[in-house]
Design a protein around this motif. Structure first.
Motif, PDB file in Angstrom:
ATOM      1  N   HIS A   5       0.833  -1.207   0.000  1.00  0.00           N
ATOM      2  CA  HIS A   5       0.000   0.000   0.000  1.00  0.00           C
ATOM      3  C   HIS A   5       0.869   1.260   0.000  1.00  0.00           C
ATOM      4  CE1 HIS A   5      -3.505   2.456   0.484  1.00  0.00           C
ATOM      5  NE2 HIS A   5      -4.278   1.478   0.937  1.00  0.00           N
ATOM      6  N   ILE A   6       0.450   2.253  -0.766  1.00  0.00           N
ATOM      7  CA  ILE A   6       1.127   3.549  -0.711  1.00  0.00           C
ATOM      8  C   ILE A   6       0.939   4.210   0.647  1.00  0.00           C
ATOM      9  CG2 ILE A   6      -0.859   4.733  -1.729  1.00  0.00           C
ATOM     10  CD1 ILE A   6       2.880   5.632  -2.192  1.00  0.00           C
ATOM     11  N   SER A   7      -0.151   3.866   1.345  1.00  0.00           N
ATOM     12  CA  SER A   7      -0.365   4.372   2.706  1.00  0.00           C
ATOM     13  C   SER A   7       0.611   3.689   3.655  1.00  0.00           C
ATOM     14  CB  SER A   7      -1.796   4.098   3.161  1.00  0.00           C
ATOM     15  OG  SER A   7      -1.934   4.342   4.547  1.00  0.00           O
ATOM     16  N   PHE A   8       1.313   4.463   4.450  1.00  0.00           N
ATOM     17  CA  PHE A   8       2.370   3.936   5.317  1.00  0.00           C
ATOM     18  C   PHE A   8       1.860   2.841   6.236  1.00  0.00           C
ATOM     19  CE2 PHE A   8       5.473   4.111   8.837  1.00  0.00           C
ATOM     20  CZ  PHE A   8       6.653   4.035   8.100  1.00  0.00           C
ATOM     21  N   ALA A   9       0.627   2.959   6.706  1.00  0.00           N
ATOM     22  CA  ALA A   9       0.059   2.000   7.656  1.00  0.00           C
ATOM     23  C   ALA A   9      -0.823   0.955   6.990  1.00  0.00           C
ATOM     24  CB  ALA A   9      -0.733   2.744   8.729  1.00  0.00           C
ATOM     25  N   GLY A  10      -0.883   0.940   5.669  1.00  0.00           N
ATOM     26  CA  GLY A  10      -1.761  -0.003   4.998  1.00  0.00           C
ATOM     27  C   GLY A  10      -3.224   0.350   5.241  1.00  0.00           C
ATOM     28  N   ILE A  11      -4.076  -0.676   5.197  1.00  0.00           N
ATOM     29  CA  ILE A  11      -5.510  -0.475   5.456  1.00  0.00           C
ATOM     30  C   ILE A  11      -5.742  -0.731   6.938  1.00  0.00           C
ATOM     31  CG2 ILE A  11      -7.848  -1.204   4.842  1.00  0.00           C
ATOM     32  CD1 ILE A  11      -6.754  -2.124   2.147  1.00  0.00           C
ATOM     33  N   GLU A  47      -7.887   5.306   4.451  1.00  0.00           N
ATOM     34  CA  GLU A  47      -6.476   5.595   4.709  1.00  0.00           C
ATOM     35  C   GLU A  47      -5.895   6.591   3.725  1.00  0.00           C
ATOM     36  OE1 GLU A  47      -6.843   2.497   1.756  1.00  0.00           O
ATOM     37  OE2 GLU A  47      -7.676   2.649   3.778  1.00  0.00           O
ATOM     38  N   SER A  48      -6.458   6.686   2.511  1.00  0.00           N
ATOM     39  CA  SER A  48      -5.935   7.640   1.537  1.00  0.00           C
ATOM     40  C   SER A  48      -6.495   9.045   1.742  1.00  0.00           C
ATOM     41  CB  SER A  48      -6.243   7.159   0.118  1.00  0.00           C
ATOM     42  OG  SER A  48      -5.599   5.928  -0.145  1.00  0.00           O
ATOM     43  N   CYS A  49      -7.323   9.215   2.773  1.00  0.00           N
ATOM     44  CA  CYS A  49      -7.815  10.562   3.111  1.00  0.00           C
ATOM     45  C   CYS A  49      -6.714  11.419   3.719  1.00  0.00           C
ATOM     46  CB  CYS A  49      -8.981  10.477   4.102  1.00  0.00           C
ATOM     47  SG  CYS A  49     -10.502   9.795   3.427  1.00  0.00           S
ATOM     48  N   GLU A  86       3.665   8.396   1.319  1.00  0.00           N
ATOM     49  CA  GLU A  86       5.058   8.818   1.161  1.00  0.00           C
ATOM     50  C   GLU A  86       5.722   7.886   0.135  1.00  0.00           C
ATOM     51  OE1 GLU A  86       8.344  10.186   0.795  1.00  0.00           O
ATOM     52  OE2 GLU A  86       8.734   8.402   2.015  1.00  0.00           O
ATOM     53  N   PRO A  87       5.817   8.317  -1.113  1.00  0.00           N
ATOM     54  CA  PRO A  87       6.304   7.426  -2.177  1.00  0.00           C
ATOM     55  C   PRO A  87       7.694   6.863  -1.957  1.00  0.00           C
ATOM     56  CG  PRO A  87       5.213   9.347  -3.113  1.00  0.00           C
ATOM     57  CD  PRO A  87       5.350   9.612  -1.646  1.00  0.00           C
ATOM     58  N   ASN A  88       8.609   7.650  -1.399  1.00  0.00           N
ATOM     59  CA  ASN A  88       9.981   7.162  -1.238  1.00  0.00           C
ATOM     60  C   ASN A  88      10.046   5.981  -0.280  1.00  0.00           C
ATOM     61  OD1 ASN A  88      10.947   9.173  -2.963  1.00  0.00           O
ATOM     62  ND2 ASN A  88      11.225  10.628  -1.280  1.00  0.00           N
ATOM     63  N   SER A  89       9.325   6.068   0.847  1.00  0.00           N
ATOM     64  CA  SER A  89       9.308   4.959   1.805  1.00  0.00           C
ATOM     65  C   SER A  89       8.685   3.717   1.188  1.00  0.00           C
ATOM     66  CB  SER A  89       8.517   5.358   3.062  1.00  0.00           C
ATOM     67  OG  SER A  89       9.132   6.435   3.726  1.00  0.00           O
ATOM     68  N   CYS A  90       7.629   3.907   0.429  1.00  0.00           N
ATOM     69  CA  CYS A  90       6.955   2.787  -0.224  1.00  0.00           C
ATOM     70  C   CYS A  90       7.897   2.109  -1.211  1.00  0.00           C
ATOM     71  CB  CYS A  90       5.697   3.286  -0.925  1.00  0.00           C
ATOM     72  SG  CYS A  90       4.649   1.985  -1.592  1.00  0.00           S
ATOM     73  N   ALA A  91       8.568   2.891  -2.020  1.00  0.00           N
ATOM     74  CA  ALA A  91       9.500   2.329  -3.002  1.00  0.00           C
ATOM     75  C   ALA A  91      10.655   1.607  -2.318  1.00  0.00           C
ATOM     76  CB  ALA A  91      10.028   3.434  -3.913  1.00  0.00           C
ATOM     77  N   ASP A  92      11.152   2.155  -1.213  1.00  0.00           N
ATOM     78  CA  ASP A  92      12.264   1.524  -0.492  1.00  0.00           C
ATOM     79  C   ASP A  92      11.882   0.127   0.002  1.00  0.00           C
ATOM     80  OD1 ASP A  92      13.864   3.742  -0.877  1.00  0.00           O
ATOM     81  OD2 ASP A  92      13.540   4.559   1.150  1.00  0.00           O
ATOM     82  N   VAL A  93      10.711   0.005   0.607  1.00  0.00           N
ATOM     83  CA  VAL A  93      10.279  -1.294   1.129  1.00  0.00           C
ATOM     84  C   VAL A  93      10.002  -2.266  -0.011  1.00  0.00           C
ATOM     85  CG1 VAL A  93       8.487  -2.475   2.455  1.00  0.00           C
ATOM     86  CG2 VAL A  93       9.423  -0.312   3.281  1.00  0.00           C
ATOM     87  N   ALA A  94       9.422  -1.784  -1.091  1.00  0.00           N
ATOM     88  CA  ALA A  94       9.173  -2.651  -2.245  1.00  0.00           C
ATOM     89  C   ALA A  94      10.486  -3.189  -2.815  1.00  0.00           C
ATOM     90  CB  ALA A  94       8.402  -1.887  -3.312  1.00  0.00           C
ATOM     91  N   ARG A  95      11.475  -2.340  -2.956  1.00  0.00           N
ATOM     92  CA  ARG A  95      12.763  -2.779  -3.499  1.00  0.00           C
ATOM     93  C   ARG A  95      13.477  -3.743  -2.558  1.00  0.00           C
ATOM     94  NH1 ARG A  95      13.460   2.906  -5.559  1.00  0.00           N
ATOM     95  NH2 ARG A  95      14.317   3.353  -3.490  1.00  0.00           N
ATOM     96  N   ALA A  96      13.234  -3.611  -1.258  1.00  0.00           N
ATOM     97  CA  ALA A  96      13.886  -4.486  -0.279  1.00  0.00           C
ATOM     98  C   ALA A  96      13.237  -5.864  -0.210  1.00  0.00           C
ATOM     99  CB  ALA A  96      13.856  -3.833   1.101  1.00  0.00           C
ATOM    100  N   ASN A  97      12.057  -6.015  -0.814  1.00  0.00           N
ATOM    101  CA  ASN A  97      11.328  -7.288  -0.743  1.00  0.00           C
ATOM    102  C   ASN A  97      10.855  -7.722  -2.136  1.00  0.00           C
ATOM    103  OD1 ASN A  97      10.775  -7.805   2.391  1.00  0.00           O
ATOM    104  ND2 ASN A  97      10.565  -5.600   1.995  1.00  0.00           N
ATOM    105  N   PRO A  98      11.760  -7.845  -3.091  1.00  0.00           N
ATOM    106  CA  PRO A  98      11.340  -8.132  -4.472  1.00  0.00           C
ATOM    107  C   PRO A  98      10.742  -9.518  -4.659  1.00  0.00           C
ATOM    108  CG  PRO A  98      13.714  -8.300  -4.286  1.00  0.00           C
ATOM    109  CD  PRO A  98      13.224  -7.734  -2.981  1.00  0.00           C
ATOM    110  N   ASP A  99      11.028 -10.445  -3.741  1.00  0.00           N
ATOM    111  CA  ASP A  99      10.470 -11.790  -3.868  1.00  0.00           C
ATOM    112  C   ASP A  99       8.978 -11.826  -3.571  1.00  0.00           C
ATOM    113  OD1 ASP A  99      11.175 -11.085  -1.221  1.00  0.00           O
ATOM    114  OD2 ASP A  99      11.178 -13.181  -0.585  1.00  0.00           O
ATOM    115  N   LEU A 100       8.500 -10.853  -2.788  1.00  0.00           N
ATOM    116  CA  LEU A 100       7.101 -10.856  -2.370  1.00  0.00           C
ATOM    117  C   LEU A 100       6.306  -9.682  -2.913  1.00  0.00           C
ATOM    118  CD1 LEU A 100       7.444 -11.902   1.389  1.00  0.00           C
ATOM    119  CD2 LEU A 100       6.969 -13.365  -0.588  1.00  0.00           C
ATOM    120  N   VAL A 101       6.892  -8.501  -2.955  1.00  0.00           N
ATOM    121  CA  VAL A 101       6.160  -7.308  -3.385  1.00  0.00           C
ATOM    122  C   VAL A 101       6.186  -7.235  -4.902  1.00  0.00           C
ATOM    123  CG1 VAL A 101       6.021  -4.807  -3.303  1.00  0.00           C
ATOM    124  CG2 VAL A 101       6.646  -6.083  -1.239  1.00  0.00           C
ATOM    125  N   ARG A 102       5.003  -7.373  -5.502  1.00  0.00           N
ATOM    126  CA  ARG A 102       4.886  -7.419  -6.958  1.00  0.00           C
ATOM    127  C   ARG A 102       4.219  -6.182  -7.538  1.00  0.00           C
ATOM    128  NH1 ARG A 102       8.606 -10.676  -7.809  1.00  0.00           N
ATOM    129  NH2 ARG A 102       7.848 -11.053  -9.940  1.00  0.00           N
TER     130      ARG A 102
END
Length: 381
Positions: free
Chosen positions: A119-125, A136-138, A144-160
């Motif tokens: 989720h782009i929302s830091f806390a998810g749903i 949550e998108s209210c 915060e796109p940078n944090s989201c991208a960082d976590v996605a890149r750190a977990n490429p096996d799961l985050v698609r």
């Protein structure tokens, strides 16, 4: 060659390889070892599935399975024994701030497979229950796109991919901006986006105009307002334009996002879904969605072919996820299989508005093979 398990006598439906015939499927070392005739004399275990449909393991492309970490999460393995799902795509239950908990406490302890759209929302749903509903998108402070991208890149096996929810319920009056933030994160991580849409703002067409090739619009057959059809039943031109551009359309049934009236008009207008999914979560697991078998059965009633339905829960989602090993029964692919039967009888199907349709056929589960072993036998349950 000696096999660990052979499924014999079933109708193998594998759109990825163009197979639709009665034959055997053999497994060895946790993988698919062979598809062909006369394999049942070479196995440690043989299961007769005559009269059943043998398909690659079902991918439910829109689910919420962060059980215990979010209020909407369900127990994936428990539901898999009813639904036949072998791979769950959790879309946005977890965000950058809590994905590690999802990975360690649920994904790492679940026998069926789980992939995720972060989720782009830091806390998810985080505020979704029968008593609390917080979009949550209210709150733009959470996006915060940078944090989201960082976590996605750190977990490429799961985050698609990256998930975002927009509409008056999920994002208030923030319009299209949360989607643009999700796309920014996705571009950094080289991933697609899945966009939830509810009531306007923004409008259906405005969302489609922003989505890129490879992105997915979920809840695509939602009821009015913000349906994909005009009031006279015609399919909106923006749907055809987006599909031509490479945008995918996912059902995401859930508790509020599937209308028989809309589905009938879309199919009559030549616009079937790309992906059939349940959006199963704590508030719809007991109806009207139940699970993906129920959603697939609704499309069987609506006239989609078995082959097209199987494609929508195997090859197409696997292609979007860039996981070809989940897509078909080619030798060496993931040894996951869902075995279904088509029951005859008098059945009633219900959409999210309470509209009903009566049908004479539905899917039921025979068995599940995970990593080349018979994981669940519904006949013995």
């Amino acid at each position: 060659m000696n096999y660990d398990l052979v499924l014999t006598g079933g109708q193998v439906v594998d759109p990825g390889q163009g197979i639709d015939r009665v034959t055997d499927v053999a497994f060895a070392g946790g993988k698919v070892a062979a598809v062909g005739d006369g394999l049942n004399g070479q196995a440690a275990q043989v299961r007769d599935v005559s009269g059943a449909i043998v398909m690659p393991g079902m991918i439910d492309f829109h689910t919420h399975v962060y059980w215990g970490g979010t209020s909407l999460g369900i127990r994936p393995d428990e539901l898999a024994r009813r639904a036949g799902t072998t791979t769950w795509l959790d879309v946005g239950s977890a965000g950058p701030g809590n994905f590690e908990g999802f990975r360690e406490h649920v994904i790492g302890r679940t026998e069926t497979k789980i992939l995720a759209y972060l989720h782009i929302s830091f806390a998810g749903i985080y505020g979704f229950s029968d008593k609390v509903s917080v979009g949550e998108s209210c709150d733009m402070r959470l996006l915060e796109p940078n944090s989201c991208a960082d976590v996605a890149r750190a977990n490429p096996d799961l985050v698609r991919g990256i998930k975002v929810r927009i509409g008056s319920h999920a994002s208030g009056f923030n319009g299209i901006t949360p989607l643009k933030f999700a796309i920014e994160a996705a571009e950094q991580a080289n991933l697609p986006v899945m966009c939830h849409i509810d009531t306007p703002p923004p409008r259906y067409e405005d969302v489609l105009a922003v989505l890129r090739p490879g992105d997915t619009l979920t809840h695509c057959f939602r009821p009015r307002p913000n349906a994909p059809t005009y009031t006279d039943g015609r399919v909106r031109e923006a749907c055809f334009e987006a599909r031509e551009r490479g945008v995918f359309f996912d059902i995401g049934h859930g508790m509020g996002s599937f209308s028989f009236e809309v589905a009938e008009a879309m199919l009559a207008g030549g616009f079937p879904p790309d992906v059939i999914s349940s959006d199963v979560h704590a508030l719809c697991i007991d109806g009207p969605a139940y699970d993906n078998l129920e959603t697939m059965s609704k499309f069987l009633h609506l006239g989609m072919s078995v082959n097209d339905i199987v494609r929508s829960v195997t090859k197409t989602p696997a292609d979007i996820l860039k996981r070809p090993d989940l897509a078909d029964l080619s030798v060496g692919s993931t040894g996951d299989v869902t075995v279904l039967r088509v029951e005859q009888g008098d059945f009633t199907f219900v959409d999210v508005q309470g509209a009903t349709r009566s049908g004479g056929r539905r899917f039921s589960l025979d068995s599940v093979v995970l990593d080349g072993r018979l994981w669940h036998d519904a006949r013995a349950a």
